[in-house]
Design a protein around this motif. Structure first.
Motif, mmCIF file in Angstrom:
data_model
loop_
_atom_site.group_PDB
_atom_site.id
_atom_site.type_symbol
_atom_site.label_atom_id
_atom_site.label_comp_id
_atom_site.label_asym_id
_atom_site.label_seq_id
_atom_site.Cartn_x
_atom_site.Cartn_y
_atom_site.Cartn_z
ATOM 1 N N GLU A 1 0.839 -1.212 0.000
ATOM 2 C CA GLU A 1 0.000 0.000 0.000
ATOM 3 C C GLU A 1 0.869 1.255 0.000
ATOM 4 N N LYS A 2 1.885 1.233 0.874
ATOM 5 C CA LYS A 2 2.770 2.404 0.946
ATOM 6 C C LYS A 2 3.559 2.558 -0.359
ATOM 7 N N CYS A 3 3.927 1.437 -0.971
ATOM 8 C CA CYS A 3 4.670 1.514 -2.239
ATOM 9 C C CYS A 3 3.790 2.143 -3.328
ATOM 10 N N GLY B 1 26.241 13.973 8.736
ATOM 11 C CA GLY B 1 25.219 13.950 9.778
ATOM 12 C C GLY B 1 24.496 15.276 9.757
ATOM 13 N N MET B 2 23.171 15.234 9.853
ATOM 14 C CA MET B 2 22.449 16.505 9.893
ATOM 15 C C MET B 2 21.374 16.496 10.972
ATOM 16 N N ILE B 3 21.342 17.590 11.724
ATOM 17 C CA ILE B 3 20.298 17.801 12.724
ATOM 18 C C ILE B 3 19.597 19.102 12.348
ATOM 19 N N TRP C 1 17.220 1.236 13.976
ATOM 20 C CA TRP C 1 18.058 0.947 15.139
ATOM 21 C C TRP C 1 17.567 1.625 16.419
ATOM 22 N N TYR C 2 16.533 2.486 16.312
ATOM 23 C CA TYR C 2 16.090 3.206 17.518
ATOM 24 C C TYR C 2 15.580 2.240 18.586
ATOM 25 N N THR C 3 15.010 1.150 18.115
ATOM 26 C CA THR C 3 14.438 0.213 19.085
ATOM 27 C C THR C 3 15.216 -1.103 19.085
ATOM 28 N N GLY D 1 3.448 1.675 11.445
ATOM 29 C CA GLY D 1 1.975 1.614 11.428
ATOM 30 C C GLY D 1 1.331 2.878 10.878
ATOM 31 N N ASN D 2 2.092 3.938 10.762
ATOM 32 C CA ASN D 2 1.539 5.204 10.235
ATOM 33 C C ASN D 2 1.636 5.248 8.711
ATOM 34 N N THR D 3 0.639 5.911 8.122
ATOM 35 C CA THR D 3 0.718 6.213 6.688
ATOM 36 C C THR D 3 0.687 7.723 6.580
ATOM 37 N N ASP E 1 9.259 -2.578 -1.538
ATOM 38 C CA ASP E 1 8.733 -2.937 -0.213
ATOM 39 C C ASP E 1 9.835 -3.666 0.567
ATOM 40 N N HIS E 2 10.413 -2.985 1.544
ATOM 41 C CA HIS E 2 11.543 -3.610 2.268
ATOM 42 C C HIS E 2 11.100 -4.837 3.059
ATOM 43 N N ARG E 3 9.808 -4.878 3.386
ATOM 44 C CA ARG E 3 9.325 -6.027 4.170
ATOM 45 C C ARG E 3 9.272 -7.311 3.336
HETATM 46 N N1 LIG Z 1 18.131 14.632 11.719
HETATM 47 C C1 LIG Z 1 17.046 15.333 11.948
HETATM 48 O O1 LIG Z 1 17.109 16.515 12.324
HETATM 49 C C2 LIG Z 1 15.707 14.684 11.745
HETATM 50 C C3 LIG Z 1 14.523 15.444 11.729
HETATM 51 C C4 LIG Z 1 13.313 14.786 11.467
HETATM 52 C C5 LIG Z 1 13.295 13.421 11.272
HETATM 53 N N2 LIG Z 1 14.459 12.727 11.330
HETATM 54 C C6 LIG Z 1 14.493 11.281 11.066
HETATM 55 O O2 LIG Z 1 13.968 11.064 9.764
HETATM 56 C C7 LIG Z 1 13.397 9.759 9.700
HETATM 57 C C8 LIG Z 1 11.980 9.844 9.134
HETATM 58 O O3 LIG Z 1 11.191 10.647 10.004
HETATM 59 P P1 LIG Z 1 9.652 10.906 9.700
HETATM 60 O O4 LIG Z 1 9.172 11.886 10.695
HETATM 61 O O5 LIG Z 1 9.461 11.186 8.258
HETATM 62 O O6 LIG Z 1 9.036 9.471 10.076
HETATM 63 P P2 LIG Z 1 7.884 8.584 9.413
HETATM 64 O O7 LIG Z 1 8.336 8.182 8.058
HETATM 65 O O8 LIG Z 1 6.563 9.245 9.535
HETATM 66 O O9 LIG Z 1 7.773 7.316 10.392
HETATM 67 C C9 LIG Z 1 8.746 6.429 10.576
HETATM 68 C C10 LIG Z 1 8.773 5.349 9.473
HETATM 69 O O10 LIG Z 1 9.990 4.620 9.571
HETATM 70 C C11 LIG Z 1 9.826 3.404 8.900
HETATM 71 N N3 LIG Z 1 10.467 2.314 9.642
HETATM 72 C C12 LIG Z 1 10.273 1.950 10.919
HETATM 73 N N4 LIG Z 1 11.040 0.884 11.233
HETATM 74 C C13 LIG Z 1 11.734 0.582 10.121
HETATM 75 C C14 LIG Z 1 12.693 -0.437 9.784
HETATM 76 N N5 LIG Z 1 13.104 -1.323 10.699
HETATM 77 N N6 LIG Z 1 13.200 -0.467 8.534
HETATM 78 C C15 LIG Z 1 12.801 0.439 7.614
HETATM 79 N N7 LIG Z 1 11.901 1.419 7.866
HETATM 80 C C16 LIG Z 1 11.368 1.479 9.099
HETATM 81 C C17 LIG Z 1 8.318 3.150 8.777
HETATM 82 O O11 LIG Z 1 7.972 3.341 7.408
HETATM 83 P P3 LIG Z 1 7.776 2.088 6.427
HETATM 84 O O12 LIG Z 1 6.539 1.385 6.915
HETATM 85 O O13 LIG Z 1 7.657 2.693 5.100
HETATM 86 O O14 LIG Z 1 8.994 1.214 6.583
HETATM 87 C C18 LIG Z 1 7.720 4.277 9.599
HETATM 88 O O15 LIG Z 1 6.464 4.672 9.123
HETATM 89 C C19 LIG Z 1 13.477 9.179 11.105
HETATM 90 O O16 LIG Z 1 14.618 8.373 11.211
HETATM 91 C C20 LIG Z 1 13.648 10.414 11.972
HETATM 92 O O17 LIG Z 1 14.271 10.149 13.202
HETATM 93 C C21 LIG Z 1 15.653 13.336 11.565
#
Ligand SMILES: NC(=O)c1ccc[n+]([C@@H]2O[C@H](COP(=O)([O-])OP(=O)(O)OC[C@H]3O[C@@H](n4cnc5c(N)ncnc54)[C@H](OP(=O)(O)O)[C@@H]3O)[C@@H](O)[C@H]2O)c1
Length: 339
Positions: A181-183, A280-282, A252-254, A330-332, A197-199
């Motif tokens: 669905e996401k793809c 690296g970017m923040i 890797w967060y969890t 779980g989010n779309t 689809d990585h899954r």
């Molecule tokens: N550096 C910064 O300043 C900064 C700022 C904002 C966000 N970020 C980072 O940017 C990334 C995306 O953020 P977002 O807000 O746009 O999040 P998001 O896409 O709304 O939600 C996270 C998504 O990560 C995917 N995911 C979760 N576990 C995964 C796994 N094991 N392998 C592959 N994909 C996985 C899932 O998408 P799928 O179902 O499609 O896999 C999930 O929906 C995150 O890593 C976040 O920490 C960094």
């Protein structure tokens, strides 16, 4: 107007994926508003992957949430009382409210919004995540027409911004997302040229074969949102002079996707041999460009040149459940909580 404040606090530090018991639901009287401050009734709360890091007691670029403290986060809401110049009852504002129904914040930490677009857009496509994609792509991705970009979490607010801007810059764009669905959304809503689809792939090797087919000329920008299996899959496909803006590593967060430690020499060798730019970017380091982002991207959203999706959970009490679900895909679209 209710006179009770409800909030979600950190009850204990999670191990790996958070559990509902890691959060507690607290109530108290509405706080007083002192001079220079504004009381906001929160209408929308943003749930973001970075919040998982704030639950740990480790040194990072931002402080951890204390046990018993309100979970951190950005909200949008209406001013219901103000003792600050320039803010009056009814103003629509955004700021770091936390996971709470009401927040007292200094006026200097609030940004006024207008009502021309849905208020929740200030948390996603026109907020921190959208800005992250916009500024990171310009500063570190440096898109070039004819080259190829790969991004994971491609239908989220960061990945979808990166993909759409890279496509507009003339790149071939390859989405990696979880599930068919996401793809489909990646291609149909966000205009990616291909979506994987990585899954559907058990290991990095199989995922790499699929990526190689979708990116026949190799990969010039790998926008790193994910880490884990996808990072391992993509590195050998990087072209000489490739760019890797390192934005996040949610896999890797969890701790759910291995730690990749045995791959370090191969990774480092690729950085050298292919002269990769890994940055690296923040997003905090780039706030100075936020007004430029808002003025450039707001019209693109208004005229639908930039698409966005939101996944809205209802009620503050459902924030922990929605957050845990988001960490597992779980989010779309941008995960919001409507209060
Ligand atoms: N550096 C910064 O300043 C900064 C700022 C904002 C966000 N970020 C980072 O940017 C990334 C995306 O953020 P977002 O807000 O746009 O999040 P998001 O896409 O709304 O939600 C996270 C998504 O990560 C995917 N995911 C979760 N576990 C995964 C796994 N094991 N392998 C592959 N994909 C996985 C899932 O998408 P799928 O179902 O499609 O896999 C999930 O929906 C995150 O890593 C976040 O920490 C960094």
């Amino acid at each position: 107007m209710t006179d009770t404040l409800t909030r979600i606090a950190l009850a204990r530090r999670p191990k790996g994926l958070p559990e509902p018991e890691d959060f507690s639901f607290e109530t108290s009287a509405l706080p007083e508003v002192s001079v220079g401050n504004v009381l906001v009734a929160v209408t929308h709360l943003s749930l973001d992957p970075y919040m998982r890091g704030r639950m740990d007691d480790v040194k990072s670029y931002a402080p951890s949430v204390e046990i018993g403290g309100t979970m951190t986060g950005q909200g949008v809401g209406r001013v219901i009382a103000s003792k600050a110049e320039g803010f009056t009852e009814g103003d629509l504002v955004t700021g770091m409210t936390g996971w709470t129904s009401h927040a007292v914040l200094p006026a200097t930490e609030l940004r006024k919004l207008d009502d021309s677009l849905p208020p929740s857009t200030a948390l996603g496509v026109l907020g921190m995540p959208g800005f992250t994609g916009w500024v990171g792509l310009k500063e570190f991705g440096r898109p070039k027409a004819g080259q190829t970009l790969v991004v994971g979490a491609a239908t989220g607010p960061v990945g979808s911004m990166v993909g759409q801007l890279a496509k507009a810059a003339g790149m071939r764009t390859v989405a990696v997302a979880g599930g068919p669905e996401k793809c489909k959304l990646a291609v149909e809503t966000y205009g990616f040229d291909a979506a994987i689809d990585h899954r559907a792939y058990a290991d990095a090797g199989a995922l790499r074969a699929a990526l190689a087919e979708a990116a026949p000329d190799g990969v010039d920008i790998y926008w790193e949102n994910v880490g884990g299996k996808l990072l391992e899959a993509v590195i050998p496909l990087m072209n000489v002079g490739g760019r890797i803006p390192v934005c996040g590593m949610i896999a890797w967060y969890t701790g759910l996707d291995g730690d990749g430690s045995d791959r370090l020499p191969a990774l480092w060798r690729s950085v050298l041999v292919k002269r990769l730019s890994v940055n690296g970017m923040i997003v905090f380091d780039h706030w100075g460009r936020f007004p430029e982002f808002v003025s450039e991207v707001t019209p693109m959203v208004a005229n639908k040149h930039i698409a966005y999706l939101e996944d809205v959970a209802k009620g503050l009490e459902n924030a922990p459940k929605a957050f845990i679900s988001m960490l597992q895909g779980g989010n779309t679209g941008k995960q919001i909580v409507a209060l």
